[in-house]
Design an enzyme around this catalytic site. Structure first.
Site, PDB file in Angstrom:
ATOM      1  N   GLU A  20    -122.442  56.357  19.972  1.00 17.04           N
ATOM      2  CA  GLU A  20    -121.578  55.449  19.212  1.00 17.04           C
ATOM      3  C   GLU A  20    -120.786  56.235  18.174  1.00 17.04           C
ATOM      4  O   GLU A  20    -121.339  57.051  17.464  1.00 17.04           O
ATOM      5  CB  GLU A  20    -122.450  54.375  18.535  1.00 17.04           C
TER       6      GLU A  20
ATOM      7  N   LYS B 176    -121.443  63.999  20.877  1.00 20.25           N
ATOM      8  CA  LYS B 176    -121.692  63.179  19.680  1.00 20.25           C
ATOM      9  C   LYS B 176    -122.021  64.067  18.476  1.00 20.25           C
ATOM     10  O   LYS B 176    -121.435  63.914  17.398  1.00 20.25           O
ATOM     11  CB  LYS B 176    -122.841  62.192  19.956  1.00 20.25           C
TER      12      LYS B 176
ATOM     13  N   CYS C 163    -125.765  60.103   8.741  1.00 21.70           N
ATOM     14  CA  CYS C 163    -125.640  60.892   9.969  1.00 21.70           C
ATOM     15  C   CYS C 163    -125.077  62.306   9.837  1.00 21.70           C
ATOM     16  O   CYS C 163    -125.562  63.202  10.515  1.00 21.70           O
ATOM     17  CB  CYS C 163    -124.834  60.114  10.990  1.00 21.70           C
TER      18      CYS C 163
HETATM   19  P1  NAD Z   1    -131.031  51.841  11.319  1.00 23.55           P
HETATM   20  O1  NAD Z   1    -132.149  52.497  10.626  1.00 23.55           O
HETATM   21  O2  NAD Z   1    -130.060  51.006  10.560  1.00 23.55           O
HETATM   22  O3  NAD Z   1    -131.616  50.912  12.498  1.00 23.55           O
HETATM   23  C1  NAD Z   1    -132.612  51.315  13.394  1.00 23.55           C
HETATM   24  C2  NAD Z   1    -133.525  50.116  13.660  1.00 23.55           C
HETATM   25  O4  NAD Z   1    -134.438  50.469  14.708  1.00 23.55           O
HETATM   26  C3  NAD Z   1    -134.393  49.703  12.466  1.00 23.55           C
HETATM   27  O5  NAD Z   1    -134.136  48.356  12.134  1.00 23.55           O
HETATM   28  C4  NAD Z   1    -135.842  49.921  12.972  1.00 23.55           C
HETATM   29  O6  NAD Z   1    -136.748  48.948  12.487  1.00 23.55           O
HETATM   30  C5  NAD Z   1    -135.669  49.795  14.466  1.00 23.55           C
HETATM   31  N1  NAD Z   1    -136.747  50.436  15.243  1.00 23.55           N
HETATM   32  C6  NAD Z   1    -137.271  51.681  15.099  1.00 23.55           C
HETATM   33  N2  NAD Z   1    -138.212  51.900  16.034  1.00 23.55           N
HETATM   34  C7  NAD Z   1    -138.294  50.782  16.779  1.00 23.55           C
HETATM   35  C8  NAD Z   1    -139.087  50.409  17.905  1.00 23.55           C
HETATM   36  N3  NAD Z   1    -139.961  51.264  18.450  1.00 23.55           N
HETATM   37  N4  NAD Z   1    -138.922  49.170  18.421  1.00 23.55           N
HETATM   38  C9  NAD Z   1    -138.033  48.308  17.889  1.00 23.55           C
HETATM   39  N5  NAD Z   1    -137.238  48.612  16.821  1.00 23.55           N
HETATM   40  C10 NAD Z   1    -137.373  49.837  16.284  1.00 23.55           C
HETATM   41  O7  NAD Z   1    -130.263  53.001  12.097  1.00 23.55           O
HETATM   42  P2  NAD Z   1    -128.714  53.036  12.511  1.00 23.55           P
HETATM   43  O8  NAD Z   1    -127.874  53.442  11.363  1.00 23.55           O
HETATM   44  O9  NAD Z   1    -128.389  51.798  13.262  1.00 23.55           O
HETATM   45  O10 NAD Z   1    -128.723  54.271  13.511  1.00 23.55           O
HETATM   46  C11 NAD Z   1    -129.304  54.188  14.788  1.00 23.55           C
HETATM   47  C12 NAD Z   1    -128.879  55.382  15.605  1.00 23.55           C
HETATM   48  O11 NAD Z   1    -127.460  55.371  15.778  1.00 23.55           O
HETATM   49  C13 NAD Z   1    -129.197  56.732  14.979  1.00 23.55           C
HETATM   50  O12 NAD Z   1    -129.546  57.627  16.002  1.00 23.55           O
HETATM   51  C14 NAD Z   1    -127.882  57.152  14.358  1.00 23.55           C
HETATM   52  O13 NAD Z   1    -127.759  58.562  14.301  1.00 23.55           O
HETATM   53  C15 NAD Z   1    -126.890  56.596  15.324  1.00 23.55           C
HETATM   54  N6  NAD Z   1    -125.569  56.280  14.759  1.00 23.55           N
HETATM   55  C16 NAD Z   1    -125.464  55.679  13.547  1.00 23.55           C
HETATM   56  C17 NAD Z   1    -124.216  55.331  13.040  1.00 23.55           C
HETATM   57  C18 NAD Z   1    -124.055  54.660  11.699  1.00 23.55           C
HETATM   58  O14 NAD Z   1    -122.931  54.505  11.266  1.00 23.55           O
HETATM   59  N7  NAD Z   1    -125.098  54.244  11.030  1.00 23.55           N
HETATM   60  C19 NAD Z   1    -123.070  55.566  13.812  1.00 23.55           C
HETATM   61  C20 NAD Z   1    -123.222  56.167  15.052  1.00 23.55           C
HETATM   62  C21 NAD Z   1    -124.471  56.520  15.513  1.00 23.55           C
HETATM   63  C1  UGA Z   2    -119.459  58.994  10.546  1.00 19.65           C
HETATM   64  C2  UGA Z   2    -118.381  59.223  11.607  1.00 19.65           C
HETATM   65  O1  UGA Z   2    -117.098  59.036  11.007  1.00 19.65           O
HETATM   66  C3  UGA Z   2    -118.548  58.244  12.772  1.00 19.65           C
HETATM   67  O2  UGA Z   2    -117.612  58.554  13.795  1.00 19.65           O
HETATM   68  C4  UGA Z   2    -119.963  58.388  13.328  1.00 19.65           C
HETATM   69  O3  UGA Z   2    -120.174  57.451  14.374  1.00 19.65           O
HETATM   70  C5  UGA Z   2    -120.966  58.148  12.231  1.00 19.65           C
HETATM   71  O4  UGA Z   2    -120.743  59.096  11.152  1.00 19.65           O
HETATM   72  C6  UGA Z   2    -122.384  58.359  12.646  1.00 19.65           C
HETATM   73  O5  UGA Z   2    -122.649  59.048  13.625  1.00 19.65           O
HETATM   74  O6  UGA Z   2    -123.211  57.832  11.923  1.00 19.65           O
HETATM   75  P1  UGA Z   2    -119.844  57.235   8.576  1.00 19.65           P
HETATM   76  O7  UGA Z   2    -120.821  58.244   8.108  1.00 19.65           O
HETATM   77  O8  UGA Z   2    -120.274  55.836   8.719  1.00 19.65           O
HETATM   78  O9  UGA Z   2    -119.277  57.677  10.017  1.00 19.65           O
HETATM   79  O10 UGA Z   2    -118.559  57.232   7.632  1.00 19.65           O
HETATM   80  P2  UGA Z   2    -117.357  58.276   7.401  1.00 19.65           P
HETATM   81  O11 UGA Z   2    -116.120  57.512   7.239  1.00 19.65           O
HETATM   82  O12 UGA Z   2    -117.359  59.344   8.422  1.00 19.65           O
HETATM   83  O13 UGA Z   2    -117.728  58.895   5.997  1.00 19.65           O
HETATM   84  C7  UGA Z   2    -118.823  59.774   5.823  1.00 19.65           C
HETATM   85  C8  UGA Z   2    -118.797  60.364   4.429  1.00 19.65           C
HETATM   86  O14 UGA Z   2    -117.708  61.279   4.290  1.00 19.65           O
HETATM   87  C9  UGA Z   2    -118.619  59.339   3.317  1.00 19.65           C
HETATM   88  O15 UGA Z   2    -119.429  59.677   2.223  1.00 19.65           O
HETATM   89  C10 UGA Z   2    -117.150  59.452   2.973  1.00 19.65           C
HETATM   90  O16 UGA Z   2    -116.866  59.045   1.659  1.00 19.65           O
HETATM   91  C11 UGA Z   2    -116.932  60.940   3.159  1.00 19.65           C
HETATM   92  N1  UGA Z   2    -115.526  61.311   3.431  1.00 19.65           N
HETATM   93  C12 UGA Z   2    -114.915  60.844   4.557  1.00 19.65           C
HETATM   94  C13 UGA Z   2    -114.863  62.157   2.564  1.00 19.65           C
HETATM   95  O17 UGA Z   2    -115.424  62.602   1.551  1.00 19.65           O
HETATM   96  N2  UGA Z   2    -113.577  62.511   2.848  1.00 19.65           N
HETATM   97  C14 UGA Z   2    -112.925  62.078   3.964  1.00 19.65           C
HETATM   98  O18 UGA Z   2    -111.748  62.453   4.165  1.00 19.65           O
HETATM   99  C15 UGA Z   2    -113.619  61.221   4.832  1.00 19.65           C
END
Ligand code: NAD
Ligand code: UGA
Length: 459
Positions: free
Chosen positions: A162, A217, A273
């Site tokens: 994602e 990713k 992340c």
């Molecule tokens: P999060 O902590 O918000 O959510 C994860 C959820 O999974 C929690 O609610 C937890 O209770 C649940 N969980 C854990 N183990 C479980 C199990 N065995 N059965 C059922 N539920 C379970 O995490 P997130 O931010 O959604 O991130 C999830 C993944 O997506 C990570 O690998 C992260 O790197 C990736 N990712 C995150 C973002 C982002 O913006 N947060 C963007 C892209 C990718």
């Molecule tokens: C980032 C990536 O942008 C997503 O594509 C990815 O899916 C995600 O991580 C993930 O894998 O979790 P996110 O961390 O939600 O998304 O937000 P960003 O907009 O990337 O910002 C990350 C951090 O960088 C923030 O603290 C933001 O303030 C900072 N940032 C961003 C800067 O300091 N300068 C910039 O120009 C952009």
């Protein structure tokens, strides 16, 4: 395989918004999001959509439109797994805090638990989709668990990382630059592609092998974070040379080969992340003895830590080398605007550093509670919970946080901060009244005309 039912394990920042959009765009598919966290599921089911566990612009509307029709939130994990043809794994993959790879590698225990759970309860063939961010070659481990159940249930494994960013998750999901699907089985890939095909143009659905998808990713996040550390490195040089980092960013960003995005200098990147994924990349490179590769990417984190630290140090030295007993008003605690997420937020580390110097901190953030701030600080284990709660307090209004303060530190770029009555704030602060703008969102000359001592990043 015709998909009529989807299960997503993990109702977090990714699982919730992603599945809400998939359900909304595929009304013929029943989507059930499951989680072990009862309180989180209850919040997703709260009739008042303003109480959802995640704040994202546009999310509440989509959930309200879809919930109870073909989108469901539940803790009945086994039932949802068994009845679905496709299962997304969207659980957390944090940095390991113990054992081998501590502080570097991704902790895959939650992902493995999901695989074992699926292996235990599945009675019909399934497509398993890795939505969590995983180290390259994780699909191998998941496959090995699922292939050794002793039953004749068949599993196809796809990687579908994602790319949404928090704060713009719904827009990113509705208009993705690309959807990436890695896999071996063409049928499984097509099943997943057809779900996205409900709203994403075909040419934006990219199909690769599993390992390219997993590694893309980590690489995308590493490149994005590297741009921020690159411009932040230049910001320090700007401060020494009277160049202006925002002007430099604009000038280089107009080169179409560089492009304008992710060049905003700041107090340092946060979020759940960037750091975790780069540490993971570094760990993987080291495990293949690729030390030059590992050192190269590690520098992105080192520079980011330096940026947070030098912001705090600059604040202290400007306040005549002591903040002991002084009130510092923080605007913002979330790691970026338009989210209530605080994971790895720069504000936590800057606050911790100032607290070591005995500052008193009052914080206003439009979406973060005092309880969350305390838990972020307690998590660092730098001082006792009582000390943290005595030294840091969230306020209900920004004016309360800044009244009587020696300095304002802008930690998050919330739009509303620009619209405050800065004349009133100035009149209520201690003089000289300092602003440390960690996001370069205020106008320097306007602030100086009001009487503030204003400093920002890279200017
Ligand atoms: P999060 O902590 O918000 O959510 C994860 C959820 O999974 C929690 O609610 C937890 O209770 C649940 N969980 C854990 N183990 C479980 C199990 N065995 N059965 C059922 N539920 C379970 O995490 P997130 O931010 O959604 O991130 C999830 C993944 O997506 C990570 O690998 C992260 O790197 C990736 N990712 C995150 C973002 C982002 O913006 N947060 C963007 C892209 C990718
Ligand atoms: C980032 C990536 O942008 C997503 O594509 C990815 O899916 C995600 O991580 C993930 O894998 O979790 P996110 O961390 O939600 O998304 O937000 P960003 O907009 O990337 O910002 C990350 C951090 O960088 C923030 O603290 C933001 O303030 C900072 N940032 C961003 C800067 O300091 N300068 C910039 O120009 C952009």
């Amino acid at each position: 395989m015709k998909i009529t039912k989807i299960c997503c394990i993990g109702a977090g920042y990714v699982g919730g918004p992603t599945m809400a959009v998939i359900a909304n765009k595929n009304p013929h598919i029943k989507v059930t999001i499951v989680d072990i966290n009862q309180a989180r599921i209850d919040a997703w089911n709260d009739p008042d959509a303003s109480n959802l566990p995640i704040y994202e612009p546009g999310l509440a509307e989509i959930v309200e439109e879809t919930r109870g029709k073909n989108l469901f939130f539940s803790t009945e994990i086994d039932k949802a797994i068994d009845e679905s043809e496709m299962i997304f794994i969207s659980v957390n993959t944090p940095t390991k805090t113990y054992g081998k790879g501590k502080g570097m590698a991704a902790d895959l225990k939650y992902v493995e638990l999901c695989a074992r759970n699926i292996a235990d309860v599945a009675t019909t063939d399934k497509i398993i989709v890795e939505k969590s961010t995983l180290p390259v070659r994780t699909a191998q481990a998941i496959k090995s668990i699922l292939d050794n159940t002793g039953s004749d249930v068949k599993f196809d494994i796809l990687s579908n990382p994602e790319f949404l960013a928090e704060g713009t998750a719904i827009q990113d999901l509705l208009n993705p630059d690309r959807v990436l699907i890695g896999g071996e089985s063409e049928d499984a890939i097509e099943s997943l592609a057809s779900i996205y095909g409900s709203w994403v143009p075909e040419h934006q659905i990219l199909k690769t092998n599993v390992w390219s998808s997993e590694l893309s990713k980590l690489t995308a996040n590493a490149f994005l974070a590297q741009r921020i550390s690159s411009i932040n490195a230049i910001s320090e040089l700007c401060e020494k040379t009277e160049a202006n980092v925002d002007e430099v960013a604009k000038a280089i960003g107009m080169d179409s080969r560089i492009g304008p995005k992710f060049l905003k200098s700041s107090v340092g990147f946060g979020g759940s992340c960037f750091q975790k994924d780069i540490l993971n990349l570094v760990y993987i490179a080291r495990s293949y003895n690729l030390h030059a590769v590992a050192d190269y990417w590690e520098q992105v984190i080192i520079l980011n830590d330096h940026q947070k630290r030098r912001f705090a140090d600059h604040l202290i030295s400007t306040l005549y080398n002591t903040v002991s007993g002084k009130k510092i008003g923080f605007l913002g605690w979330a790691f970026k605007k338009d989210t209530n997420d605080t994971r790895e937020s720069a504000a936590i580390y800057v606050a911790d550093h100032l607290l070591n110097e005995q500052a008193n901190i009052a914080v206003y953030d439009p979406k973060v509670s005092n309880e969350k701030m305390q838990s972020d600080l307690n998590h660092l284990n730098t001082r006792t919970e009582e000390e943290n709660s005595k030294l840091v307090q969230a306020t209900k209004t920004p004016y309360e946080a800044l009244k009587g303060a020696h300095a304002v530190a802008i930690m998050t770029e919330w739009d509303e901060f620009k619209t405050y009555d800065w004349k009133k704030i100035y009149s209520e602060m201690k003089k000289p009244a300092f602003i440390f703008d960690g996001r370069n969102i205020l106008d320097k000359s306007e602030m100086e005309n009001m009487g503030f001592e204003y400093s920002s990043i890279g200017q």
